[in-house]
Enzyme design. Sequence first.
Site, PDB file in Angstrom:
ATOM      1  CD  GLU A 240      -3.071  -0.871   2.277  1.00  0.00           C
ATOM      2  OE1 GLU A 240      -3.066   0.166   2.959  1.00  0.00           O
ATOM      3  OE2 GLU A 240      -3.884  -1.794   2.456  1.00  0.00           O
ATOM      4  CD  GLU A 426      -3.541  -5.818   3.756  1.00  0.00           C
ATOM      5  OE1 GLU A 426      -4.422  -5.009   4.133  1.00  0.00           O
ATOM      6  OE2 GLU A 426      -2.325  -5.633   3.922  1.00  0.00           O
TER       7      GLU A 426
END
Length: 520
Positions: A240, A426
């Site tokens: 991320e 995720e």
Amino acid sequence: MSHHARPTEAAARRPADPSAMSLDRRTLLQAGGWIVGASGLALAAGCTRTPSPSPTTGTTATAGGAATAPWAPPSEPMAFPEGFRWGAATSAFQVEGSTTADGRGPSIWDTFAALPGTIDGGATGDPAADHYRRWRSDLELMSSLGLGAYRFSVAWPRVQPTGSGAANARGLDFYKNLVDGLLERNIHPAVTLYHWDLPQPLQDAGGWPARDTAARFADYAAIVFDALGDRPADWFTINEPKTTAYVGYLYGSHAPGLTDPEAAVRAVHHQLLAHGLAVQAFRARRAADADAGIGIALNLQPVYAAIGAEAAATRADAVENRLFLDPVLRGEYPTDAIGKLAGQLRADPAALETAVHDGDLATIAAPCDHLGVQYYGVTAVDRSGGNVEMYPKSEASWQQVHAEGFYETLTRIRDDYPAIPLVVTENGIPDRGPDGTLADVERREYLRTHLQQAARAIDDGVDLRGYYAWSLLDNFEWARGYTQRWGLVHVDFDTQERIAKDSAAWYRSVIEANAVAPGE
Ligand code: IFM
């Protein structure tokens, strides 16, 4: 900076900002609903993607104006391809604890958490889930849950305590033992090199806004590649980069806690450059046919537009998605992400232009073996680029839950960035309340509906190879500390007792069947 410059999921992770412009559901209802914005662009361009049902009317409107029926899951179980990897994920700082053990150096999260008022309850990375000491019993736990894969991250400050120079053998040994323990149990390792725990000395030298940090990351990556040798694994370079750049360097609610738009832009570029340099280091060491591949893990989501907000939504889509996907998968930056227009990242575009040196984009676009997709929910914006709430929120204030957005995200990558295999690295939801619950029906339903969308996407030609639920364990949820529980497994942070939640048993049955059954 103005709230208009914060249209994103990342922005929504900030502490509540009472000045933030947002329309509530009622306002939107009165406005007559909304349209699919950026995620509907391909529709406007003639693509056949099925848009999401309108949450207000039960019908669907898109940028092209067409209406289609909502998707209903089949009454039979939806099967996944043979060999599909089923896993759960964690990250080092969130679960390990033992932040000074065996020569580990300080990271930016140790420093940030030590500052008063940064983390709920004044929490720090100790004890987290004490995984650094309990990794053996955690391996048994993973086996008991039927996991076929486990995604974890390596803590850079354990491997290079100051972020550069010689490797710390004791730190590396922890990860060698962990990987060997996984392989002994037939659990496939998925290794993330960077999940936000930058060594503090590198931040002192400028952090991600400094170009040298990318070079330091390449050195660190090479150390880890060499240490783990030719063990089979899926590798992910950076987790991320969007969250680090926006929440850490622009909104200041994550480490290192800065609020500097141009620094955030440079942090984007240097993380992507670090990714590309690490891919090159990987290729230099691994035969092409080795049982290992590498990619980056990006958090992505559709951006929907409130009435009249299509232009702002398109720009917000650049900020949320294309600023990361385009350089990695096409070797170019979008031209509409940064600037002063509604929906843009409010920074001087020159910050990016001057950061990009000759050859950088070729490095960033070094061919990858897979793309990690992290999906939690959708984003929606109004004409000014401000966040609007279209779908129900979870306990996490930034998470608007909408399972069809998962399908849209996966099929959008299929259409706009073809030929890259995908892994969902995720996906998940927190328990209600700080104490959590073992009867986590909400999580089970979230996972079920999202896995149905994943199976639907595979049926529609998406090359999805694996899925990692976030998270294996309740853990340190960054600025929320220990007050937000994302685990399939409950952790008592006083005793470190682990108890599988109901969703873990349900997930085990999915793994065993290699299929997701319809809801009751
Ligand atoms: O806990 C985080 C994780 O570290 C990164 N992705 C989102 C999760 C939930 O907020």
